[in-house]
Design an enzyme around this catalytic site. Sequence first.
Site: not given
Ligand code: IMP
Ligand code: MG
Length: 331
Positions: A14-17, A42-44, A171, A244-245, A248-249, A277
Site C-alpha cells: 500500500d505504498e502507492g506502487k 493485493a489491491g491497487h 505487497q 481488498t478487505t 483499517p490499516r 500532503d
Molecule cells: P496474505 O498475503 O493474504 O496471506 O496475508 C498475509 C499478510 O500480508 C497480512 O498481514 C495481510 O494483511 C498482508 N497483505 C497481503 N497483501 C497485502 C497488500 O497488498 N497490501 C497490504 N498488506 C497485504
Molecule cells: Mg494495496
Amino acid sequence: MIKIDVVLGLQYGDEGKGKITNQMASSGKYSHVMRYNGGSNAGHTIYVKGQKVVTHLVPCGIFHGIPSVIGPGCVVHLDKFLKELEYLNNLGYFTHLVKVAYNAHIVTDDHIEEDSKDTRIGTTKTGNGPCYRDKVMRVGKRAEDIPELSDMIIDIADHGEDYKILAEGAQGYWLDIDSGDYPYVTSSSCGIGAVLNNGFSHKAINSVVGVAKAYSTYVGAKSYQSEDPRFEEIRKEGQEYGATTGRPRQIQWFDVDEVLIACIRNGVDKLIINKLDVLEKVDNSWNVMSPWANKKEIINFDNKSDFKSFILDECYKSLPNMKVEFQESPL
Ligand code: IMP
Ligand code: MG
C-alpha cells in the site's frame, strides 16, 4: 536486449506502487507490464483519467494499450480473475491484452475456505497461503491446466529480445516471506529476487524504483500502531483502509532504517516517497523513526522542508547515487 524496470514496495504494501506503475506505463516505453508476485491479496487503487479504478490482479498496462501479464510468480483465482476482467471491460478497457503465464498457480475455492479461517496472521483471506503451499508441495494446478484460460496463456520467460517489461510487485519488502517479520508476512517473495524467479537474468534488470509512503502502514494480526491520536487522523486523511478487505490499516511514522535497508537490499535506483500532503494536513506531523542509542526514537521536524532534508541526507549517506523523489496523493 530485454530490459526490465521494476517497481517494488519498501514497506508493508500500500505504498502507492499502482500509481507509480501507472505513471511509468504511460511513458510509451514498455512492450509489457507484468505482475511478478502475489495474487488478489493485493489491491491497487489508481486514477485513470480522473476515474478511480481498483484492481487486484490485472497489471495496469491495459490502461495504456499494453499487454498485461500475470507472471509465473503469481497465483490466480479463476472466478475472481474473470470478474475483474468483466469489471475492466465494462469500464471500456481492452481486456484481450491480459495474458497469464502458463506456470502461474491457481487458487481454488478450497484454498479460500481454508484461508478464511485464519486468525493468526490476519491474512486477506484470498487463499494465497494455501495456494503457495500446494505449489511447493507440488500438488497445485497451474494456469495451463485450466481450459478457460487457454486463449490467454503466455510463456513470458521465452521472451523476445526486444521486450521492455515494466514489472510491478505486490505487497512490500517487509511482508516478504524470507525477509519480513515472520510469521506476519505474505506467502510469496516481494523483493527483487522475485522478479528474476519469473524466468529472467539479473542482467535484464535495467532499473529499480522503490516506493514508500511518508508514513508507514501495516494490516494484519500483529500490533504495529503505537498510541498517538494523530494516527487516527492520518488513517482518515490518507484513506488508509485495505483495498481488498476494507480493514483499517495500522499507522506508524516513517521508519528511515527500514526503508533504507529495503533500498540497499533491492538495489533501488530511485526512491519515491508518496503522500507527503497527508502529514501536512494532519497538523504538520513531520515525524520519522530513526535508531538512536539502539532503540527507535521519534524525531520531529518543524516543517516539510526539514523533514525532506533529513531523509535526503540519510539516503545520501547510505546510497549516494540513489535518486529521491517526493510526491503528493493521487489525482
Ligand atoms: P496474505 O498475503 O493474504 O496471506 O496475508 C498475509 C499478510 O500480508 C497480512 O498481514 C495481510 O494483511 C498482508 N497483505 C497481503 N497483501 C497485502 C497488500 O497488498 N497490501 C497490504 N498488506 C497485504
Ligand atoms: Mg494495496
